[in-house]
Write an enzyme that holds these catalytic residues in place. Structure first.
Site, PDB file in Angstrom:
ATOM      1  N   LYS A   1       3.868   2.243   7.693  1.00 57.99           N
ATOM      2  CA  LYS A   1       2.658   2.818   7.106  1.00 57.99           C
ATOM      3  C   LYS A   1       2.279   1.965   5.908  1.00 57.99           C
ATOM      4  CE  LYS A   1       0.432   7.081   5.712  1.00 57.99           C
ATOM      5  NZ  LYS A   1      -0.488   6.364   4.813  1.00 57.99           N
TER       6      LYS A   1
ATOM      7  N   ARG B   1      -7.971   1.521   5.669  1.00 54.73           N
ATOM      8  CA  ARG B   1      -8.169   1.643   7.115  1.00 54.73           C
ATOM      9  C   ARG B   1      -9.425   0.873   7.506  1.00 54.73           C
ATOM     10  NH1 ARG B   1      -6.277   6.093  10.307  1.00 54.73           N
ATOM     11  NH2 ARG B   1      -6.484   5.538  12.514  1.00 54.73           N
TER      12      ARG B   1
ATOM     13  N   ARG C   1     -12.694   3.855   7.092  1.00 55.47           N
ATOM     14  CA  ARG C   1     -12.347   5.179   7.617  1.00 55.47           C
ATOM     15  C   ARG C   1     -13.531   6.128   7.566  1.00 55.47           C
ATOM     16  NH1 ARG C   1      -7.189   8.843   5.576  1.00 55.47           N
ATOM     17  NH2 ARG C   1      -8.130  10.875   5.871  1.00 55.47           N
TER      18      ARG C   1
ATOM     19  N   GLU D   1      -5.432  -1.768   9.446  1.00 54.49           N
ATOM     20  CA  GLU D   1      -5.608  -1.724   7.992  1.00 54.49           C
ATOM     21  C   GLU D   1      -5.806  -3.135   7.477  1.00 54.49           C
ATOM     22  OE1 GLU D   1      -3.902   0.782   5.407  1.00 54.49           O
ATOM     23  OE2 GLU D   1      -3.844   2.464   6.812  1.00 54.49           O
TER      24      GLU D   1
ATOM     25  N   PHE E   1      -2.906  -1.824  14.709  1.00 49.45           N
ATOM     26  CA  PHE E   1      -1.912  -0.962  15.356  1.00 49.45           C
ATOM     27  C   PHE E   1      -2.445  -0.219  16.573  1.00 49.45           C
ATOM     28  CE2 PHE E   1      -3.308   1.244  11.382  1.00 49.45           C
ATOM     29  CZ  PHE E   1      -4.086   2.239  11.953  1.00 49.45           C
TER      30      PHE E   1
ATOM     31  N   ARG F   1      -6.773  15.117  13.278  1.00 49.06           N
ATOM     32  CA  ARG F   1      -5.430  14.936  12.746  1.00 49.06           C
ATOM     33  C   ARG F   1      -4.458  15.427  13.818  1.00 49.06           C
ATOM     34  NH1 ARG F   1      -4.195  13.482   7.759  1.00 49.06           N
ATOM     35  NH2 ARG F   1      -6.267  13.954   6.933  1.00 49.06           N
TER      36      ARG F   1
ATOM     37  N   LYS G   1       3.262  11.259   9.890  1.00 45.21           N
ATOM     38  CA  LYS G   1       3.567  10.302   8.826  1.00 45.21           C
ATOM     39  C   LYS G   1       4.737  10.811   7.996  1.00 45.21           C
ATOM     40  CE  LYS G   1      -0.162  12.211   5.977  1.00 45.21           C
ATOM     41  NZ  LYS G   1      -1.459  11.951   5.333  1.00 45.21           N
TER      42      LYS G   1
END
Length: 512
Positions: free
Chosen positions: A210, A215, A230, A259, A299, A374, A380
């Site tokens: 992470k 983002r 984002r 990111e 990712f 979400r 996370k």
């Protein structure tokens, strides 16, 4: 639509815990709304201003203005007035803001004033209201909820979908498809307390670094590359090195998720604030890129060669990503096949923290990409920082917190025995805690200007936070990121609270 109707619904939604009742209230509101009201109604319900920050301080907002006797303000009129307020700048701006706020409040009834104050100060927060609004919108228009959710995901905007639905009905949903050049809301992660817990929940999974960066969604169509944040802002012109990196990849047409992050000469990540400052810089981009270059780290792949990958399992999406993106530009990862691999996953977390990153994201290998949600298939895990701080003041709440002392001013001890304010928070408080702290803080109050209650520095509160960032607004030169209340520490005295020196020593990367 009149503002009073919106304020009433906002209050009712906040007052009920039943999701079905919230959906019914919003459905009724949407049936009454015109399509042109929607771009204002939806963010207002969620506690967001389309204009962003208005530059209006407490001193201006705390001035008492006699309310209107009858409601007359429409949501579109309020939006126009706030847009004008947001554009005030230059000499005499403070006086002009005071005048405009006074005119707006004078045109509002007492209930509307309370709603506007909460909206402008950020205290009209309705949690995950967008998800409830999707259900309400579906109920209001007769559209299948799943189709509305997917349209919002692909449009990247609940407002755009709502406006189209209210204007043209369910057939309007066919317009919203995954398209290169049109950003979609990113998939987000829930939190887990440990890697072992995450692996236990997900089974076969990938454990990925992470990164504490920004983002970014990268869209490429031939030689045309667009970069989105984002929040779907186009930042292409600010990051020429990321555009160049995207043009070096093998594919001609794709959408990638990742990111951007900046590394120091030793290869360790710079502070989040440095990366964020670089991404936010619009002036002299070439000089900024030379001083703080950023690198993309990908990712996920959402679309490749015109093929929509969203519904594919993560294993297949990552295979497409690996085909396009060389390993140095992909996030580091380790695979876990179940709880038996928890120890190896914990070791990967330890290595990630040692490299200077903030934690890991554990992702189920069989999960699709749930854009804009979400999802429970991404978890996370980050080490939690906590501090024992002293309450210096609190602000009176609005909305469902009207009559309660809500937003806490938090201070750390200085060497001379005084306190340096590190920031504010109204997060993490239960109704019982709000009631208790209101009563307790009033007992130790030394000043109440109607907006902020200053108190004797006697109460110690445990605060969880995600990190520090530099800030010229606060006396220690730093402020807490994402601070939230854990509990009050009745067992600690103010002199037992953490010090500024201890805090800075724990975060050498952001020393002022």
């Amino acid at each position: 639509m009149l503002l009073t109707r919106l304020a009433d619904v906002s209050r009712e939604v906040a007052a009920t815990s039943a999701r079905s009742r919230k959906i019914a209230l919003l459905a009724e509101l949407f049936r009454e709304a015109e399509a042109a009201d929607v771009p204002i109604v939806i963010p207002y319900l969620a506690g967001r201003l389309p204009q962003g920050r208005l530059g209006v301080g407490w001193k201006v907002l705390s001035r008492e203005v006699a309310p209107a006797a009858e409601p007359a303000l429409t949501v579109r009129e309020v939006d126009a007035r706030l847009t004008g307020l947001s554009q005030v700048s230059g000499a005499g701006s403070q006086a002009e803001r005071t005048r405009l706020v006074g005119e707006l409040m004078g045109a509002a009834t007492a209930d509307e004033q309370r709603f506007l104050l909460g909206l402008i100060t950020g205290e009209v927060r309705q949690g995950a209201l967008d998800a409830v609004a999707v259900e309400g919108l579906a109920q209001a228009t007769g559209a299948p909820p799943a189709d509305v959710r997917r349209a919002v995901m692909l449009a990247g905007s609940l407002q755009a979908v709502a406006e189209a639905l209210l204007a043209d009905g369910p057939p309007a949903l066919d317009r919203f498809r995954l398209t290169v050049g049109r950003p979609v809301l990113p998939m987000l992660a829930h939190s887990a307390s440990s890697v072992a817990e995450a692996v236990e929940k997900l089974g076969a999974c990938a454990v990925e670094e992470k990164l504490d960066g920004i983002r970014v969604q990268v869209h490429r169509d031939g030689d045309d590359v667009r970069l989105y944040t984002r929040t779907l802002d186009d930042i292409t012109d600010r990051l020429p090195e990321v555009t160049a990196a995207a043009l070096e990849l093998a594919g001609e047409r794709f959408i990638l998720d990742g990111e951007v992050i900046s590394f120091d000469p030793a290869g360790r990540p710079r502070s989040f604030q440095e990366t964020a400052g670089r991404v936010g810089s619009r002036v002299d981009v070439a000089t900024a890129a030379e001083a703080v270059p950023v690198s993309p780290v990908f990712f996920d792949a959402l679309s490749v060669d015109g093929r929509d990958l969203l519904d594919l399992p993560f294993t297949e999406r990552h295979a497409e990503l690996a085909r396009l993106v060389p390993e140095p530009m992909r996030v580091r990862r380790a695979l876990a096949h179940g709880p038996d691999d928890a120890a190896a996953a914990e070791a990967f977390l330890a290595e990630t923290l040692h490299r200077g990153h903030e934690g890991v994201v554990v992702k189920a290998l069989d999960a699709p990409y749930s854009a804009g949600r979400r999802g429970a298939s991404w978890l996370k895990v980050k080490p939690v920082h906590t501090l024992d701080l002293v309450v210096l003041a609190a602000e009176w709440g609005h909305g469902r917190r009207t009559g309660k002392l809500s937003n806490l001013h938090l201070g750390a001890r200085r060497a001379d025995g005084s306190y340096a304010m590190l920031g504010k928070t109204f997060k993490g408080m239960t109704d019982a805690m709000l009631a208790w702290q209101t009563e307790r803080l009033r007992e130790i109050a030394v000043k109440d200007d109607g907006w902020v209650v200053h108190v004797r520095p006697e109460l110690v509160v445990e605060i969880a936070y995600d990190g520090l960032q530099r800030s010229s607004r606060y006396p220690a030169g730093v402020t807490l990121r994402f601070a939230r209340v854990v509990r009050y520490r009745d067992d600690k005295r103010p002199e037992d609270a953490d010090t500024v020196e201890t805090l800075l020593a724990a975060h050498p990367e952001v020393r002022p």
